[in-house]
Scaffold this motif. Structure first.
Motif, PDB file in Angstrom:
ATOM      1  N   PHE A 197      53.643  39.319   6.692  1.00 52.70           N
ATOM      2  CA  PHE A 197      53.599  40.144   7.896  1.00 52.70           C
ATOM      3  C   PHE A 197      55.010  40.543   8.286  1.00 52.70           C
ATOM      4  CE2 PHE A 197      53.888  35.755   9.169  1.00 52.70           C
ATOM      5  CZ  PHE A 197      54.792  35.741  10.222  1.00 52.70           C
ATOM      6  N   ALA A 198      55.116  41.668   8.998  1.00 46.28           N
ATOM      7  CA  ALA A 198      56.412  42.151   9.462  1.00 46.28           C
ATOM      8  C   ALA A 198      56.935  41.267  10.587  1.00 46.28           C
ATOM      9  CB  ALA A 198      56.297  43.597   9.934  1.00 46.28           C
ATOM     10  N   ASP A 199      58.241  41.267  10.741  1.00 45.60           N
ATOM     11  CA  ASP A 199      58.867  40.500  11.819  1.00 45.60           C
ATOM     12  C   ASP A 199      59.015  41.410  13.032  1.00 45.60           C
ATOM     13  OD1 ASP A 199      60.200  38.282  13.017  1.00 45.60           O
ATOM     14  OD2 ASP A 199      62.107  39.310  12.680  1.00 45.60           O
ATOM     15  N   THR A 200      58.148  41.250  14.014  1.00 48.09           N
ATOM     16  CA  THR A 200      58.156  42.095  15.205  1.00 48.09           C
ATOM     17  C   THR A 200      58.279  41.242  16.469  1.00 48.09           C
ATOM     18  OG1 THR A 200      55.741  42.071  15.405  1.00 48.09           O
ATOM     19  CG2 THR A 200      56.724  43.835  14.077  1.00 48.09           C
ATOM     20  N   ILE A 201      58.743  41.871  17.531  1.00 43.93           N
ATOM     21  CA  ILE A 201      58.976  41.185  18.798  1.00 43.93           C
ATOM     22  C   ILE A 201      58.310  41.967  19.933  1.00 43.93           C
ATOM     23  CG2 ILE A 201      60.747  40.500  20.469  1.00 43.93           C
ATOM     24  CD1 ILE A 201      60.681  38.787  17.967  1.00 43.93           C
ATOM     25  N   THR A 202      57.706  41.244  20.859  1.00 44.12           N
ATOM     26  CA  THR A 202      57.166  41.853  22.074  1.00 44.12           C
ATOM     27  C   THR A 202      57.196  40.808  23.188  1.00 44.12           C
ATOM     28  OG1 THR A 202      55.374  43.286  22.881  1.00 44.12           O
ATOM     29  CG2 THR A 202      54.731  41.229  21.818  1.00 44.12           C
ATOM     30  N   PRO A 203      57.221  41.197  24.441  1.00 48.32           N
ATOM     31  CA  PRO A 203      57.226  40.217  25.525  1.00 48.32           C
ATOM     32  C   PRO A 203      55.872  39.521  25.675  1.00 48.32           C
ATOM     33  CG  PRO A 203      58.141  42.317  26.252  1.00 48.32           C
ATOM     34  CD  PRO A 203      57.468  42.569  24.937  1.00 48.32           C
ATOM     35  N   LEU A 204      55.916  38.227  25.897  1.00 43.25           N
ATOM     36  CA  LEU A 204      54.735  37.451  26.269  1.00 43.25           C
ATOM     37  C   LEU A 204      55.034  36.751  27.586  1.00 43.25           C
ATOM     38  CD1 LEU A 204      53.562  35.817  22.910  1.00 43.25           C
ATOM     39  CD2 LEU A 204      52.813  37.969  23.945  1.00 43.25           C
ATOM     40  N   VAL A 205      54.019  36.685  28.435  1.00 41.54           N
ATOM     41  CA  VAL A 205      54.184  36.140  29.780  1.00 41.54           C
ATOM     42  C   VAL A 205      53.117  35.078  30.027  1.00 41.54           C
ATOM     43  CG1 VAL A 205      54.273  36.690  32.246  1.00 41.54           C
ATOM     44  CG2 VAL A 205      55.062  38.372  30.564  1.00 41.54           C
ATOM     45  N   PRO A 206      53.492  33.900  30.544  1.00 44.80           N
ATOM     46  CA  PRO A 206      52.473  32.907  30.893  1.00 44.80           C
ATOM     47  C   PRO A 206      51.511  33.465  31.945  1.00 44.80           C
ATOM     48  CG  PRO A 206      54.659  31.923  30.879  1.00 44.80           C
ATOM     49  CD  PRO A 206      54.859  33.395  30.748  1.00 44.80           C
ATOM     50  N   ALA A 207      50.233  33.170  31.812  1.00 42.85           N
ATOM     51  CA  ALA A 207      49.231  33.672  32.765  1.00 42.85           C
ATOM     52  C   ALA A 207      49.560  33.248  34.185  1.00 42.85           C
ATOM     53  CB  ALA A 207      47.843  33.162  32.358  1.00 42.85           C
ATOM     54  N   ARG A 208      50.151  32.065  34.339  1.00 36.72           N
ATOM     55  CA  ARG A 208      50.503  31.574  35.669  1.00 36.72           C
ATOM     56  C   ARG A 208      51.555  32.463  36.330  1.00 36.72           C
ATOM     57  NH1 ARG A 208      53.590  26.852  37.549  1.00 36.72           N
ATOM     58  NH2 ARG A 208      54.173  26.390  35.406  1.00 36.72           N
ATOM     59  N   ALA A 209      52.459  33.021  35.513  1.00 36.53           N
ATOM     60  CA  ALA A 209      53.486  33.907  36.066  1.00 36.53           C
ATOM     61  C   ALA A 209      52.868  35.206  36.562  1.00 36.53           C
ATOM     62  CB  ALA A 209      54.548  34.190  35.010  1.00 36.53           C
ATOM     63  N   VAL A 210      51.857  35.720  35.844  1.00 37.61           N
ATOM     64  CA  VAL A 210      51.188  36.946  36.275  1.00 37.61           C
ATOM     65  C   VAL A 210      50.451  36.696  37.588  1.00 37.61           C
ATOM     66  CG1 VAL A 210      49.441  38.646  35.675  1.00 37.61           C
ATOM     67  CG2 VAL A 210      50.986  37.785  33.907  1.00 37.61           C
ATOM     68  N   GLU A 211      49.797  35.532  37.691  1.00 34.55           N
ATOM     69  CA  GLU A 211      49.088  35.201  38.934  1.00 34.55           C
ATOM     70  C   GLU A 211      50.045  35.093  40.120  1.00 34.55           C
ATOM     71  OE1 GLU A 211      47.139  31.589  37.993  1.00 34.55           O
ATOM     72  OE2 GLU A 211      45.726  32.498  36.560  1.00 34.55           O
ATOM     73  N   GLN A 212      51.228  34.556  39.869  1.00 38.07           N
ATOM     74  CA  GLN A 212      52.172  34.309  40.961  1.00 38.07           C
ATOM     75  C   GLN A 212      52.979  35.545  41.334  1.00 38.07           C
ATOM     76  OE1 GLN A 212      54.763  30.986  40.256  1.00 38.07           O
ATOM     77  NE2 GLN A 212      56.005  31.346  42.093  1.00 38.07           N
TER      78      GLN A 212
END
Length: 280
Positions: free
Chosen positions: A129-144
């Motif tokens: 697979f290719a080496d790609t990057i994207t932002p990931l955010v904990p669900a708790r951070a989205v709730e807060q």
């Protein structure tokens, strides 16, 4: 060896030791007391050598050593390697998760997961697979802190991971990177560590490879706000010594790995296993 050559070698050994090993009788020879002592010890040593060489040969045939990138190892390989062993109980597996490049051609490992352009001297390389990057955010951070609808919304959170990755991702997504901080709030040795820290903190986003964390995304632990991915122009490859490609343990693992129902296979047809001397 001729009888005369054997006698000569015995004479050389006796001269070196400084005592006789045999008593010469009229029609035969017998070991002396010291000769019997030496024969017993050296026979045990030769049996130990024989046993060690046999174990090494068996180890080469039945133990599969895999060197894998740390995050791939912990997040993908380790949870699934038991399935390979169930399918192939004849092989034991050892995993080396060091970041250093291991000498596969020299025999330090049988299989490797490497990051690069697919060209390593003497090694067969199968694309994963290719080496790609994207932002990931904990669900708790989205709730807060609220939903992450635009790249600018990420600035509500602390940013973990290399800041160069963040700047490149913002530009690749068509967003203005000028609002990014000069330094990341946290940058650790592996992506897994950064994700664990972000989940524990609950107020951070991490720039990582989404494939590594597909299960956490599916479980709702992590949120992937954007489809946009930054391509690092390199890829992850399964590599092995092409001269050993037909060994059962290597062939079995390569076929098992490439036929896994994994996201990085992208439902593409898997090429046939190469014959000896072929390249892919």
């Amino acid at each position: 060896m001729t009888q005369a050559a054997v006698s000569y070698q015995i004479k050389l050994l006796e001269d070196r030791l400084g005592f006789a090993l045999f008593e010469r009788k009229a029609r035969h020879v017998e070991l002396t007391a010291r000769g019997r002592q030496l024969a017993q010890g050296t026979s045990e040593a030769f049996r130990m050598l024989e046993r060690t060489f046999r174990e090494v040969r068996e180890d080469r045939d039945s133990v599969l050593t895999i060197t894998a990138l740390p995050t791939f190892c912990s997040n993908w390989l380790v949870p699934r390697i038991g399935n390979f062993q169930i399918a192939h109980p004849e092989f034991a597996v050892r995993i080396d998760s060091r970041s250093e490049v291991v000498d596969i051609a020299g025999g330090d490992a049988d299989i490797g997961i490497r990051l690069g352009h697919g060209r390593w001297d003497g090694l067969e390389a199968r694309f994963l697979f290719a080496d790609t990057i994207t932002p990931l955010v904990p669900a708790r951070a989205v709730e807060q802190f609220g939903p992450i609808d635009t790249p600018a919304d990420l600035l509500k959170l602390r940013l973990f991971g290399p800041m160069s990755w963040w700047r490149d991702w913002f530009e690749n997504a068509g967003a203005d990177p000028s609002g990014l901080p000069e330094r990341a709030a946290l940058e650790l040795e592996t992506q897994s560590m950064e994700i664990a820290a972000a989940v524990a903190a609950g107020d951070a986003a991490v720039a990582v490879s989404p494939l590594y964390f597909a299960e956490q995304i599916a479980a709702g632990i992590l949120v992937r706000p954007f489809e946009s991915e930054l391509d690092h122009k390199v890829a992850h490859y399964l590599v092995y010594d092409r001269n050993r490609a037909r060994e059962p343990k290597i062939r079995s693992f390569v076929e098992w790995m490439l036929f896994q129902p994994m996201a990085f296979c992208l439902n593409q047809p898997v090429p046939a296993f190469p014959e000896a001397g072929e390249t892919v």
